[in-house]
Design a protein around this motif. Structure first.
Motif, PDB file in Angstrom:
ATOM      1  N   SER A   1       2.504   4.360   1.966  1.00 22.38           N
ATOM      2  CA  SER A   1       3.461   5.075   1.115  1.00 22.38           C
ATOM      3  C   SER A   1       3.076   5.011  -0.360  1.00 22.38           C
ATOM      4  O   SER A   1       2.206   4.240  -0.762  1.00 22.38           O
ATOM      5  N   THR A   2       3.786   5.809  -1.152  1.00 24.21           N
ATOM      6  CA  THR A   2       3.554   5.837  -2.599  1.00 24.21           C
ATOM      7  C   THR A   2       4.537   4.934  -3.338  1.00 24.21           C
ATOM      8  O   THR A   2       4.678   5.053  -4.551  1.00 24.21           O
ATOM      9  N   LEU A   3       5.191   4.048  -2.611  1.00 20.16           N
ATOM     10  CA  LEU A   3       6.113   3.101  -3.248  1.00 20.16           C
ATOM     11  C   LEU A   3       5.344   2.196  -4.204  1.00 20.16           C
ATOM     12  O   LEU A   3       4.177   1.872  -3.950  1.00 20.16           O
ATOM     13  N   PRO A   4       5.979   1.749  -5.282  1.00 21.88           N
ATOM     14  CA  PRO A   4       5.330   0.771  -6.158  1.00 21.88           C
ATOM     15  C   PRO A   4       5.028  -0.521  -5.397  1.00 21.88           C
ATOM     16  O   PRO A   4       5.707  -0.852  -4.426  1.00 21.88           O
ATOM     17  N   ASP A   5       4.000  -1.233  -5.843  1.00 28.40           N
ATOM     18  CA  ASP A   5       3.567  -2.451  -5.146  1.00 28.40           C
ATOM     19  C   ASP A   5       4.682  -3.474  -5.008  1.00 28.40           C
ATOM     20  O   ASP A   5       4.750  -4.195  -4.011  1.00 28.40           O
ATOM     21  N   PHE A   6       5.574  -3.542  -5.988  1.00 30.89           N
ATOM     22  CA  PHE A   6       6.706  -4.470  -5.950  1.00 30.89           C
ATOM     23  C   PHE A   6       7.540  -4.239  -4.683  1.00 30.89           C
ATOM     24  O   PHE A   6       7.869  -5.170  -3.956  1.00 30.89           O
ATOM     25  N   TYR A   7       7.862  -2.964  -4.401  1.00 34.15           N
ATOM     26  CA  TYR A   7       8.652  -2.631  -3.213  1.00 34.15           C
ATOM     27  C   TYR A   7       7.872  -2.956  -1.935  1.00 34.15           C
ATOM     28  O   TYR A   7       8.427  -3.504  -0.981  1.00 34.15           O
ATOM     29  N   LYS A   8       6.600  -2.588  -1.921  1.00 28.07           N
ATOM     30  CA  LYS A   8       5.782  -2.822  -0.724  1.00 28.07           C
ATOM     31  C   LYS A   8       5.729  -4.304  -0.369  1.00 28.07           C
ATOM     32  O   LYS A   8       5.909  -4.680   0.791  1.00 28.07           O
TER      33      LYS A   8
END
Length: 137
Positions: free
Chosen positions: A46-53
């Motif tokens: 996904s294109t989620l920010p690394d923090f979310y991942k």
């Protein structure tokens, strides 16, 4: 397009939605209509920010596979569209919940007053048993 927060959005290509047949009891229509929704969201791709991942992959939840794919099955409603909305809403809430920082627990000790009150209650319970003749000496 699914909006997670003010600056985080998920594109449609990131969320895989398929219609499946609902489980459980039904009427004459149950074997013909695919009203349940099976949603798959690949966290790593996904294109989620690394923090979310990172936060999502750390969560130990039955909805996340070993490969890092969130699987949500929505079959609460009778229509496919409502189940689709429900699945997307649940995905949104799941991702938002992962972003919430849990307050760190500080180890505490009981106060002197609470220790004294606890001991007084224990003494009082022991005295009432003695008065009723329940304690054998």
């Amino acid at each position: 397009m699914l909006t997670i927060s003010n600056n985080v959005e998920l594109a449609d290509w990131e969320i895989e939605i398929t219609a499946i047949r609902s489980q459980g009891a039904g009427g004459q229509n149950v074997n013909k209509v695919s009203s349940a929704i099976h949603l798959r969201f690949d966290i790593k791709r996904s294109t989620l920010p690394d923090f979310y991942k990172e936060r999502l992959l750390k969560i130990s939840d039955h909805r996340i596979t070993k490969d890092g794919v969130i699987v949500i099955k929505a079959q609460q409603y009778r229509t496919q569209e409502k189940n689709r909305e429900d699945a997307l809403q649940r995905l949104k809430e799941f991702i938002q919940a992962a972003a919430v920082q849990q307050k760190a627990r500080r180890e505490t000790k009981p106060t002197k007053g609470s220790k004294r009150r606890r001991m007084d209650k224990k003494t009082q319970r022991g005295n009432t048993k003695v008065l009723r003749g329940k304690v054998d000496h």
